[in-house]
Design a protein around this motif. Sequence first.
Motif, short mmCIF file in Angstrom:
data_model
loop_
_atom_site.label_atom_id
_atom_site.label_comp_id
_atom_site.label_asym_id
_atom_site.label_seq_id
_atom_site.Cartn_x
_atom_site.Cartn_y
_atom_site.Cartn_z
N CYS A 1 3.72 -4.14 0.00
CA CYS A 1 4.11 -2.72 -0.02
C CYS A 1 5.33 -2.52 0.87
N SER B 1 4.53 1.83 -5.72
CA SER B 1 5.64 1.09 -5.13
C SER B 1 5.24 -0.30 -4.67
N SER C 1 9.09 5.52 1.11
CA SER C 1 10.32 6.32 1.09
C SER C 1 10.16 7.61 1.89
#
Length: 450
Positions: free
Chosen positions: A99, A89, A103
């Motif tokens: 970053c 991610s 989630s």
Amino acid sequence: MHVTRGRLLRGLTALVVATAGIGAAAGPAAAEDDPGWVDGWLDDVTVGASGAPARTASLTLTSSGAAQPRVTLDLTGLAGVATATFPASCVTEGTSVTCPMPSSATDEFGTLTGTVPVVLRAAPGAADGATGTIGYTPLGEQTEAYARQAVVTVRSGPDLLDLVDEYVSGAQVGESRSVPVAVVNAGDQPAVDLRVTLRFPVGLVPASYRNCRYGTDQVLATVMVCTVRGTFAPGQRHELRHGLATTLGPATLGDKRITQVVEPLANAGPLPNGVQLKRRDADQALRLRPVGAPLDVIPAEVTGPGGQTYLRKVQGAFDIVAQGATATGALGDTVRVTVGLRNEGPGVPDGTVSGEAVGAFLFTPPAGTTVLANPSGCEPRGGEEGVADTPATWYCAGPGVVFPAGASRTVPFDLRIDSLTGVDGEVQPYQRYPRVDDNPGNDAAPVTVG
């Protein structure tokens, strides 16, 4: 109470957040355009030299009320010292990495908390003792950004880490539990022979091994020090097959934390202070066997040479008995009463984990009497200042962090008889720890002067 490895880091992070958030967190009267705040924390990290497994560091990111919370990292300071890799991610542009809030972040009372794993590995040729830095800046849309820095250090040699962090519910007195013992070498060099030091709180009885020595410390815990021979290669997990059999004896009561520390034997620290260690007759030796393929990356939760097995709320039997007193005298006389508690057992209240008072009691003198001196370990609490015949209640500390079965904690009080009211005093436990005992009817006792 108990503390996990991850919870300690989150606690430190919360402290930073609370400090940074003063005046920034949104309140009931905050303006609608308040940007909120974002904060984060990354500890300094030590990695093994080239050839050692990588180490996973946890960058904790917290946010409240901010849009697009994230962290940017500057890897320029790692050049020639270590490399860093990040989750998919994250976006990398040269030596800069961004970053987003993970989630998987949790939301507690409007504050998001997530963890970004950063995998660090020594750069080829990095020398022993080389240091580098990771710069990181938590931020959101229009939030105030705070640049921080973590230091990465390269060390050559063995680096033994403990792999055990277990929490067990439902353990019962009389049963035997298998306590895991597991280590990994996170260094670049093999460890030849090691020492394992374990501590079993009062009531827990570990199995006997011929390469271990045993003793009892000042809080009745069993200390077990084992010399384990062998070669422990970099990245290789080793564990005690079938675990270490541990019996929950009659004294076991409440929360119990079994600790273990692993060290290379060549540079192990001093033996536990004040403990006389002796060998036991045993048919078996404690051996740690290699398990599985060598680890290429050490997980984030494995952080040091110490580990634990935590037994929650063992419901052992016990009975705390209040010890009252009776004294006879006339007006103006001074009489002595000795009051306190006795632990009839078999369970032993143990405050080494929780920090709770153990064996402390409260003493309310009979009405119409005056305590003439402060006994050692006791102090007055309560009472109404200037109101006659309203005695203070005295708090008397316990005998220590454990209250052994069969032991008493008593204190003599000298009382002057000012009037004969016929109203008794009372002695009772300061608190019912770790729970109300099995015979609460004897938890309080009268103290009579007449």
